[in-house]
Scaffold this active site. Structure first.
Site, mmCIF file in Angstrom:
data_model
loop_
_atom_site.group_PDB
_atom_site.id
_atom_site.type_symbol
_atom_site.label_atom_id
_atom_site.label_comp_id
_atom_site.label_asym_id
_atom_site.label_seq_id
_atom_site.Cartn_x
_atom_site.Cartn_y
_atom_site.Cartn_z
ATOM 1 N N ASP A 1 0.849 -1.187 0.000
ATOM 2 C CA ASP A 1 0.000 0.000 0.000
ATOM 3 C C ASP A 1 0.890 1.245 0.000
ATOM 4 O O ASP A 1 1.684 1.455 0.928
ATOM 5 C CB ASP A 1 -0.910 -0.008 1.228
ATOM 6 C CG ASP A 1 -1.830 1.195 1.271
ATOM 7 O OD1 ASP A 1 -2.779 1.233 0.473
ATOM 8 O OD2 ASP A 1 -1.583 2.098 2.088
ATOM 9 N N ASP B 1 -9.379 0.109 1.442
ATOM 10 C CA ASP B 1 -9.296 0.636 0.078
ATOM 11 C C ASP B 1 -10.516 0.225 -0.737
ATOM 12 O O ASP B 1 -11.082 1.030 -1.492
ATOM 13 C CB ASP B 1 -8.025 0.134 -0.606
ATOM 14 C CG ASP B 1 -6.770 0.822 -0.083
ATOM 15 O OD1 ASP B 1 -6.907 1.822 0.639
ATOM 16 O OD2 ASP B 1 -5.660 0.353 -0.398
ATOM 17 N N THR C 1 -2.929 5.728 -4.295
ATOM 18 C CA THR C 1 -1.813 6.460 -3.704
ATOM 19 C C THR C 1 -0.504 6.196 -4.454
ATOM 20 O O THR C 1 0.277 7.124 -4.693
ATOM 21 C CB THR C 1 -1.639 6.082 -2.229
ATOM 22 O OG1 THR C 1 -1.540 4.658 -2.105
ATOM 23 C CG2 THR C 1 -2.833 6.557 -1.412
ATOM 24 N N THR C 2 -0.275 4.947 -4.834
ATOM 25 C CA THR C 2 0.936 4.626 -5.582
ATOM 26 C C THR C 2 0.909 5.285 -6.949
ATOM 27 O O THR C 2 1.916 5.827 -7.419
ATOM 28 C CB THR C 2 1.088 3.100 -5.722
ATOM 29 O OG1 THR C 2 1.102 2.495 -4.431
ATOM 30 C CG2 THR C 2 2.370 2.755 -6.454
#
Length: 522
Positions: free
Chosen positions: A64, A389, A97-98
């Site tokens: 994550d 998520d 987010t990545t």
């Protein structure tokens, strides 16, 4: 006419360090790229995990992006801006987010080449903002004109969890539970994310994870003799202590005989007994108390067959109010049957040395809990992150603008749309717009690398299929991947995730590019 010698003027103390011009830009860009590269290999269903070891020896294993960046001890201010990109992405939409961090790093990498070609930072910033606007247009065009039924939402939830640690249970099974939870609390114009909670418990395989129509409490009954389970019960929530009332005045009482002492004890006991009698007369069978319950009161409640919990947190009490329909009571004197709620059942389950109370409000309840099981703390932590998520993206799909093709399909469409409009832009700004498209291309290219495909060949094939069919993505098959239709493969992402990633990554990259002077004070 007299002349004065020009003496150097120092406005900073000797303890300050200053980096200016190209040196400052290079330092900031390198720092931003380093952060993005730290999470690049975690992108996609075949992304790798990171093991993060804290100074105290605590270990976190995850892929994550937000967790990785938040756990890393990053000091460089420009690098911290990329971390903030991931944090913003997590807060706003809960996933991607990545993607946001990698895109920000790629925008800086492309800008580095433009700066080396003597393109002014202001021109690059203007080009990036224009490209970001075009990217938002492309995302809007990619939104699928379909009904967001359970099957579509499950595909969205499953896509967000694919590649993350879900133990022995498939993402498909967990996705169905996530969608069930979201649909349970959906109502009105907006879904309240706080109506869905996750309660974790180690000691079993992750396949034992279940959806509870209500609240799971870690509190134990106030008395060991209370019932371990009740059904079709009336519930009350009390925001007060069930103890002997004490005077606010600093008074001193003198007892001169045994009779006086016995009378005082009996009066005190009578007061405590009345608490239980009041609840019993009102028909209360389950009591949730945010304050303390005197041991004697707990005993009287147990004798009356009432199951009571004490020291329930205010947050949990609000959840219980939604699950049961009960109102918060300030005192028992305010007790009214209209203030009481109902539960289908309350049961106490034992897990090793720990207990959990399942408060089932029934299928009509406005509050649900995912009771998550896992064999170890590491497994359950990663599973909790994956489920959070999945919940967030499911809500984002329903509340924030639908879904778009995943697997890099939307990114290919974005870069194609940007390039097709870049030709109509005059001047050097066109170079920055083209560079933005190249940065977006890095996302499907990274997906291909992490899937085991040749990145260059995959990108060429993606563009060719997109030009021919209007949609193309990298579909994971076994240990590798292939170019295919992400919609047919059920790989879908919320449009809001893409929009937020473009916006936050662009803002961070342009902010870093505009810095030409770094002053560090000690």
């Amino acid at each position: 006419m007299s002349s004065r010698g020009q003496q150097p003027l120092f406005i900073l103390s000797e303890n300050n360090e200053r980096t200016k011009g190209q040196a400052a830009q290079d330092s900031n860009i390198r720092a931003g790229k380093a952060v993005a590269n730290a999470v690049r290999t975690t992108l996609g269903p075949k992304g790798m995990d990171k093991m993060l070891v804290g100074s105290s020896g605590d270990v976190t294993i995850t892929n994550d992006g937000a967790t990785i960046l938040n756990t890393m001890d990053i000091e460089h201010p420009a690098a911290q801006m990329i971390v903030e990109v991931a944090e913003t992405q997590e807060v706003e939409v809960g996933d991607g987010t990545t993607t946001a961090a990698v895109l920000a790093g790629e925008l800086l990498s492309e800008a580095e080449e433009l700066l080396d070609s003597d393109l002014h930072p202001t021109v690059i910033v203007e080009g990036y903002h224009e490209a970001a606007r075009l990217a938002q247009e492309a995302i809007d065009e990619q939104v699928l004109d379909i009904d967001l039924d359970d099957d579509i939402l499950e595909a969205v939830a499953e896509s967000s969890m694919t590649g993350k640690g879900t133990g022995d249970v498939t993402a498909e099974v967990l996705a169905a539970q996530v969608v069930g939870a979201v649909q349970q609390v959906a109502g009105g114009d907006r879904i309240d994310r706080e109506d869905i909670r996750i309660h974790t418990q180690t000691g079993a395989a992750s396949s034992a994870t279940e959806l509870v129509d209500g609240v799971v409490l870690s509190e134990e009954p106030a008395n060991a003799n209370m019932p371990r389970s009740v059904e079709d019960a009336t519930a009350a929530i009390l925001d007060a202590d069930l103890e002997v009332r004490t005077s606010e005045a600093d008074a001193e009482y003198k007892v001169s005989s045994v009779d006086q002492l016995n009378a005082a004890v009996e009066a005190e006991d009578s007061e405590l007994r009345r608490y239980a009698e009041t609840l019993t007369d009102a028909g209360v069978e389950v009591l949730f108390c945010t304050g303390d319950i005197d041991d004697r009161v707990a005993g009287y409640l147990a004798d009356a067959g009432i199951l009571a919990f004490e020291s329930v947190s205010s947050k949990k009490s609000k959840s219980l109010a939604k699950a049961t329909g009960a109102k918060h009571l300030g005192t028992l004197s305010d007790l009214d049957t209209e203030d009481l709620g109902t539960v289908d059942s309350v049961s106490i389950q034992t897990y090793g040395d720990e207990e959990a109370a399942f408060v089932d409000g029934g299928t009509e309840t406005d509050y649900v809990t995912l009771f998550v099981r896992g064999s170890t703390d590491h497994v359950i932590d990663e599973l909790e992150r994956a489920l959070n998520d999945a919940i967030d993206v499911t809500i984002a799909a329903l509340d924030k603008g639908g879904v778009v093709p995943g697997a890099g399909g939307t990114e290919v469409a974005i870069s194609d749309h940007i390039r097709s409009h870049a030709a109509g832009v005059e001047g050097r700004k066109q170079l920055a717009i083209d560079a933005f498209a190249d940065a977006v291309d890095a996302l499907p290219r990274t997906l291909a690398e992490n899937t085991g495909m040749d990145a260059i060949d995959a990108l060429v094939d993606l563009r060719a299929q997109h030009d021919a069919e209007g949609i193309a993505g990298i579909v994971s098959t076994g240990r590798s991947g292939e170019i295919g239709d992400p919609v047919e493969a059920g790989i879908l992402d919320p449009a809001a995730v893409k929009r937020e990633a473009i916006e936050s990554a662009t803002e961070a990259a342009t902010m870093i590019l505009r810095i030409d002077d770094v002053i560090t004070s000690e």
